[in-house]
Write a protein that holds these residues in place. Structure first.
Motif, short mmCIF file in Angstrom:
data_model
loop_
_atom_site.label_atom_id
_atom_site.label_comp_id
_atom_site.label_asym_id
_atom_site.label_seq_id
_atom_site.Cartn_x
_atom_site.Cartn_y
_atom_site.Cartn_z
N ARG A 155 5.76 9.00 -8.61
CA ARG A 155 6.45 7.73 -8.36
C ARG A 155 5.61 6.88 -7.42
NH1 ARG A 155 9.99 5.78 -4.57
NH2 ARG A 155 11.65 4.44 -5.29
N TYR A 156 5.68 5.57 -7.59
CA TYR A 156 5.01 4.67 -6.66
C TYR A 156 5.81 3.38 -6.55
CZ TYR A 156 3.27 1.78 -10.49
OH TYR A 156 3.20 0.96 -11.58
N GLU A 157 5.56 2.66 -5.47
CA GLU A 157 6.22 1.37 -5.24
C GLU A 157 5.23 0.46 -4.53
OE1 GLU A 157 9.77 -0.28 -2.38
OE2 GLU A 157 10.03 1.68 -3.32
N ARG A 158 5.13 -0.75 -5.01
CA ARG A 158 4.24 -1.74 -4.39
C ARG A 158 4.93 -2.27 -3.14
NH1 ARG A 158 -0.31 -5.22 -5.84
NH2 ARG A 158 -0.72 -6.20 -3.84
N LEU A 159 4.20 -2.31 -2.03
CA LEU A 159 4.70 -2.84 -0.77
C LEU A 159 4.05 -4.20 -0.53
CD1 LEU A 159 4.43 0.41 1.36
CD2 LEU A 159 6.44 -0.46 0.17
N ASN A 200 -4.78 -7.35 1.49
CA ASN A 200 -5.08 -6.08 0.81
C ASN A 200 -3.80 -5.42 0.32
OD1 ASN A 200 -7.89 -6.22 1.30
ND2 ASN A 200 -7.55 -5.54 3.40
N PRO A 201 -3.85 -4.77 -0.85
CA PRO A 201 -2.65 -4.15 -1.41
C PRO A 201 -2.22 -2.92 -0.63
CG PRO A 201 -4.54 -3.59 -2.73
CD PRO A 201 -5.01 -4.58 -1.71
N ARG A 202 -0.93 -2.63 -0.68
CA ARG A 202 -0.36 -1.45 -0.01
C ARG A 202 0.68 -0.83 -0.92
NH1 ARG A 202 2.37 -0.45 5.68
NH2 ARG A 202 1.58 1.64 5.92
N TYR A 203 0.74 0.50 -0.96
CA TYR A 203 1.65 1.21 -1.83
C TYR A 203 2.34 2.35 -1.09
CZ TYR A 203 -0.75 -1.06 -5.70
OH TYR A 203 -1.27 -2.00 -6.56
N MET A 204 3.52 2.71 -1.59
CA MET A 204 4.21 3.94 -1.21
C MET A 204 4.08 4.84 -2.43
SD MET A 204 7.04 6.04 -1.70
CE MET A 204 8.01 5.03 -2.77
N GLY A 205 3.76 6.10 -2.22
CA GLY A 205 3.60 7.00 -3.35
C GLY A 205 4.20 8.37 -3.11
N VAL A 206 4.55 9.03 -4.22
CA VAL A 206 5.08 10.39 -4.18
C VAL A 206 4.17 11.24 -5.06
CG1 VAL A 206 7.04 11.89 -4.68
CG2 VAL A 206 7.43 9.54 -3.91
N PHE A 207 3.64 12.31 -4.50
CA PHE A 207 2.78 13.24 -5.23
C PHE A 207 3.46 14.60 -5.27
CE2 PHE A 207 -0.05 9.96 -3.79
CZ PHE A 207 -0.94 9.80 -4.85
N ILE A 211 5.14 12.49 0.36
CA ILE A 211 5.60 11.11 0.29
C ILE A 211 4.94 10.35 1.43
CG2 ILE A 211 7.60 9.58 0.37
CD1 ILE A 211 9.28 12.06 -0.49
N GLY A 212 4.27 9.26 1.10
CA GLY A 212 3.59 8.49 2.13
C GLY A 212 3.20 7.11 1.65
N LYS A 213 2.39 6.45 2.47
CA LYS A 213 1.94 5.09 2.18
C LYS A 213 0.44 5.01 2.36
CE LYS A 213 6.18 3.11 4.05
NZ LYS A 213 6.75 2.26 5.09
N THR A 214 -0.18 4.08 1.63
CA THR A 214 -1.60 3.83 1.85
C THR A 214 -1.76 3.14 3.20
OG1 THR A 214 -1.50 1.72 0.67
CG2 THR A 214 -2.14 3.65 -0.61
N GLY A 215 -2.92 3.30 3.80
CA GLY A 215 -3.21 2.64 5.06
C GLY A 215 -3.18 1.13 4.89
N ILE A 216 -2.92 0.40 5.96
CA ILE A 216 -2.74 -1.04 5.88
C ILE A 216 -3.95 -1.75 5.28
CG2 ILE A 216 -2.42 -3.13 7.25
CD1 ILE A 216 -0.53 -1.53 9.02
N ASN A 217 -5.13 -1.46 5.72
CA ASN A 217 -6.33 -2.09 5.16
C ASN A 217 -7.28 -1.04 4.58
OD1 ASN A 217 -5.89 -4.92 5.53
ND2 ASN A 217 -6.15 -4.59 7.72
N ALA A 218 -6.72 0.04 4.05
CA ALA A 218 -7.53 1.11 3.48
C ALA A 218 -8.00 0.76 2.07
CB ALA A 218 -6.72 2.41 3.44
N SER A 219 -9.19 1.21 1.73
CA SER A 219 -9.74 0.92 0.41
C SER A 219 -8.99 1.67 -0.70
CB SER A 219 -11.22 1.28 0.37
OG SER A 219 -11.40 2.66 0.59
N CYS A 220 -8.27 2.73 -0.37
CA CYS A 220 -7.56 3.48 -1.41
C CYS A 220 -6.42 2.66 -2.02
CB CYS A 220 -7.04 4.82 -0.87
SG CYS A 220 -5.80 4.71 0.42
N GLY A 221 -6.03 1.56 -1.40
CA GLY A 221 -5.02 0.69 -2.00
C GLY A 221 -5.48 0.08 -3.30
N TYR A 222 -6.80 -0.10 -3.45
CA TYR A 222 -7.34 -0.68 -4.68
C TYR A 222 -7.43 0.33 -5.81
CZ TYR A 222 -8.43 -4.86 -2.08
OH TYR A 222 -8.32 -6.00 -1.33
N SER A 223 -7.65 1.59 -5.50
CA SER A 223 -7.79 2.60 -6.55
C SER A 223 -6.52 3.44 -6.74
CB SER A 223 -8.96 3.53 -6.20
OG SER A 223 -8.71 4.19 -4.98
#
Length: 88
Positions: free
Chosen positions: A20-24, A31-38, A47-59
């Protein structure tokens, strides 16, 4: 955040597939930010979120069905922050 605090952060890894994921909201820099469930093969969830300005938000959404290796850290308040997301 001081350099000492960053160096002392404990990095952890989790291998699983995204269920599951949700766009924040974007960061103040756009920069994009997401909440994700793995979920791993043993049924454990991360369950967590991508870092605020982390490059993993793009991939984050690349090849959603593939198994991913997630490198993350936990903040003092117990929030899980994804630092890197790579295909396993």
């Amino acid at each position: 955040m001081t350099r000492e605090k960053v160096e002392n952060m404990k990095k952890l890894t989790f291998t699983g597939t995204m269920t599951r994921y949700e766009r924040l909201n974007n960061s103040s820099y756009g920069n994009p930010r997401y909440m994700g469930v793995f979920k791993d093969n043993n049924g454990n969830y991360l369950i967590g979120k991508t870092g605020i300005n982390a490059s993993c938000g793009y991939s984050f959404l690349n090849n959603r069905e593939a198994e991913k290796e997630v490198t993350y850290h936990e903040t003092r308040t117990g929030n899980i922050i994804f630092d890197y997301i790579e295909e396993a």
